[in-house]
Design an enzyme around this catalytic site. Structure first.
Site, PDB file in Angstrom:
ATOM      1  N   PRO A   2       0.840  -1.205   0.000  1.00  0.00           N
ATOM      2  CG  PRO A   2      -0.595  -1.508   1.793  1.00  0.00           C
ATOM      3  CD  PRO A   2       0.673  -2.016   1.197  1.00  0.00           C
ATOM      4  CD  GLU A   3       2.905   2.951  -4.439  1.00  0.00           C
ATOM      5  OE1 GLU A   3       3.021   4.135  -4.800  1.00  0.00           O
ATOM      6  OE2 GLU A   3       3.208   1.986  -5.170  1.00  0.00           O
ATOM      7  CE  LYS A  55       5.367   3.530   0.704  1.00  0.00           C
ATOM      8  NZ  LYS A  55       6.391   2.543   0.293  1.00  0.00           N
TER       9      LYS A  55
END
Ligand SMILES: [Zn+2]
Length: 259
Positions: A2-3, A55
């Site tokens: 996930p960014e 993040k």
């Protein structure tokens, strides 16, 4: 992985559920957290704010306590109406916060810790982060300082993944933004001007912010990422792919129109 846009999107969904209320219940099903007594330590405390940096996501509680999370490769945040079916198995939940008829759940979270706000400000994993690519006002000066203080022989594509230089970019947006700004990710940092480095970030920001605001999660309209061998949407040349940097993350680029 996930960014930053995925994390911001999760925070945007959590805010109306959690901010300003004392949760009805906090559950930590993971045996690793069994002795941490978070439900007791957080009992009666309202969530004052949900915020992100790159993040990293922070659930801030009254009394200066902060739940800090980083999803790494496998984790996910989800918000469900109470009683709705979850898309991952309940045994994979590490944290459940119930409020306003919803369950906010962190699944498979490798980094989940309760700390004081003071410690979160001095913790090097957090304090050492570069400027957040998705901040309301991106700190260009600090980004360039961090970029120039780093190894000048490193490829710009590799440097952009370093969270100490800019926080929130990951492998997908790095490749897309280098393409958008027509910069070859293999050029060394030394050979990239300040204007060019800023152009890459400027390309990523609006697209990532749009993805974070989107009502539904959808595949990014990708130009180069995961499109090896297919024609470049700008010039038609085949997209190339090769591992880059110490972590050998595959970067995708057009050898023809990214210079
Ligand atoms: Zn091209």
């Amino acid at each position: 992985m996930p960014e930053g846009d995925t994390i911001l999107r999760a925070a945007n969904r959590m805010r109306p559920v959690l901010e300003g209320v004392v949760p009805d219940e906090i559950v930590t099903p993971q045996p690793r957290h069994a002795r941490d007594r978070w439900p007791e330590r957080l009992r009666g405390r309202a969530v004052t704010r949900v915020d992100t940096h790159g993040k990293h996501l922070f659930l801030r509680f009254e009394g200066d306590l902060v739940l800090h999370s980083h999803l790494r490769m496998t984790g996910a945040w989800a918000v469900y109406r109470h009683g709705a079916r979850w898309r991952r198995a309940p045994r994979r939940a590490w944290l459940i916060v119930r409020a306003r008829g919803h369950d906010v759940v962190e699944f498979d979270g490798p980094v989940l810790e309760l700390m004081t706000a003071g410690r979160s400000r001095s913790d090097q994993r957090i304090a050492g982060l570069g400027p957040d690519v998705l901040a309301d006002a991106f700190d260009e000066r600090r980004f360039l300082q961090r970029l120039r203080a780093d190894d000048p022989t490193r490829g710009i594509g590799d440097a952009l993944l370093d969270q100490r230089i800019v926080a929130g970019l990951g492998n997908v947006w790095k490749a897309e933004a280098c393409w958008g700004a027509a910069i070859d990710p293999w050029r060394t940092v030394r050979d990239v001007s300040d204007e060019e480095a800023l152009a890459v970030v400027a390309d990523a920001r609006p697209r990532m912010l749009a993805a974070a605001e989107a009502p539904r999660r959808h595949g990014t309209d990708r130009h180069v990422y995961d499109r090896a061998g297919r024609p470049c949407p700008r010039c038609g040349a085949p997209i190339a792919a090769r591992g880059q940097g110490d972590d050998n993350r595959t970067t995708f680029w057009c050898p023809e129109c990214q210079a």
